[in-house]
Scaffold this motif. Structure first.
Motif, mmCIF file in Angstrom:
data_model
loop_
_atom_site.group_PDB
_atom_site.id
_atom_site.type_symbol
_atom_site.label_atom_id
_atom_site.label_comp_id
_atom_site.label_asym_id
_atom_site.label_seq_id
_atom_site.Cartn_x
_atom_site.Cartn_y
_atom_site.Cartn_z
ATOM 1 N N VAL A 142 2.527 5.670 -8.970
ATOM 2 C CA VAL A 142 1.040 5.654 -9.000
ATOM 3 C C VAL A 142 0.342 4.355 -8.621
ATOM 4 O O VAL A 142 -0.430 4.318 -7.714
ATOM 5 N N LEU A 143 0.911 3.396 -9.356
ATOM 6 C CA LEU A 143 0.168 2.086 -9.246
ATOM 7 C C LEU A 143 0.433 1.644 -7.841
ATOM 8 O O LEU A 143 -0.358 0.882 -7.117
ATOM 9 N N SER A 144 1.785 1.474 -7.434
ATOM 10 C CA SER A 144 2.219 1.086 -6.039
ATOM 11 C C SER A 144 1.481 1.993 -4.905
ATOM 12 O O SER A 144 1.175 1.324 -3.808
ATOM 13 N N ALA A 145 1.165 3.258 -4.922
ATOM 14 C CA ALA A 145 0.326 3.930 -3.985
ATOM 15 C C ALA A 145 -1.042 3.259 -3.717
ATOM 16 O O ALA A 145 -1.687 3.214 -2.558
ATOM 17 N N TYR A 146 -1.532 2.816 -4.953
ATOM 18 C CA TYR A 146 -3.059 2.425 -4.781
ATOM 19 C C TYR A 146 -3.128 0.708 -4.562
ATOM 20 O O TYR A 146 -4.099 0.217 -4.229
ATOM 21 N N ALA A 147 -2.051 0.049 -5.003
ATOM 22 C CA ALA A 147 -1.955 -1.523 -5.112
ATOM 23 C C ALA A 147 -2.476 -1.981 -3.653
ATOM 24 O O ALA A 147 -3.329 -3.072 -3.889
ATOM 25 N N PRO A 148 -2.124 -1.682 -2.652
ATOM 26 C CA PRO A 148 -2.388 -2.292 -1.355
ATOM 27 C C PRO A 148 -4.134 -2.444 -1.149
ATOM 28 O O PRO A 148 -4.773 -3.458 -0.771
ATOM 29 N N GLY A 149 -4.702 -1.373 -1.850
ATOM 30 C CA GLY A 149 -6.169 -1.256 -1.397
ATOM 31 C C GLY A 149 -7.063 -2.306 -2.421
ATOM 32 O O GLY A 149 -7.768 -2.708 -2.360
ATOM 33 N N TYR A 150 -6.019 -2.936 -3.412
ATOM 34 C CA TYR A 150 -6.490 -3.927 -4.396
ATOM 35 C C TYR A 150 -5.980 -5.374 -4.230
ATOM 36 O O TYR A 150 -6.011 -6.278 -4.914
ATOM 37 N N GLY A 151 -5.253 -5.263 -3.013
ATOM 38 C CA GLY A 151 -4.636 -6.675 -2.710
ATOM 39 C C GLY A 151 -3.372 -6.993 -3.475
ATOM 40 O O GLY A 151 -3.071 -8.194 -3.563
ATOM 41 N N LEU A 152 -2.648 -5.997 -4.051
ATOM 42 C CA LEU A 152 -1.544 -6.328 -4.714
ATOM 43 C C LEU A 152 -0.396 -5.695 -3.930
ATOM 44 O O LEU A 152 -0.619 -4.392 -3.353
#
Length: 91
Positions: free
Chosen positions: A21-31
Motif C-alpha cells: 500500500v505505501l509503495s503504491a502511493y509513495a511516488p506521488g509524495y516524492g518517496l
C-alpha cells in the motif's frame, strides 16, 4: 495503472500489505519505492507478524501521514502570503 493495481502487483511479488500500500502511493509524495518498502517492512503481518493491526491499514495510515506532512508544509510556506492578503483586503 491505478493505486490498487500497483499495490496488488507489489503484493503478488511477495511484499507485505503495508509495503504494498505505501509503495503504491509513495511516488506521488516524492518517496521512492525502495524507501517505502523499508519504512513499511516492520508493519507486515499485523505489526511485526504479531497479528496486530492489519498491514493494509497501517500502510494507508502512513500514506495519510505523508499527505498531512505535505499539507502542513504548504500551509507554513503560504501563511505569510495569506496573512498579508488578509491585512490588505481588510479581512
Amino acid at each position: 495503472m491505478n493505486f490498487a493495481e500497483n499495490a496488488s502487483r507489489f503484493f503478488n511479488r511477495g511484499y507485505s500489505c503495508s509495503q504494498s500500500v505505501l509503495s503504491a502511493y509513495a511516488p506521488g509524495y516524492g518517496l521512492d519505492e525502495r524507501s517505502a518498502f523499508k519504512l513499511a517492512s516492520a508493519f507486515g503481518g499485523g505489526m511485526a507478524h504479531l497479528d496486530g493491526a492489519c498491514g493494509a491499514v497501517t500502510g494507508a495510515l502512513m500514506v495519510i501521514g505523508l499527505g498531512l506532512i505535505i499539507g502542513f508544509i504548504v500551509i507554513a510556506l503560504f501563511m505569510p502570503m495569506i496573512t498579508l492578503l488578509n491585512s490588505v483586503s481588510g479581512s
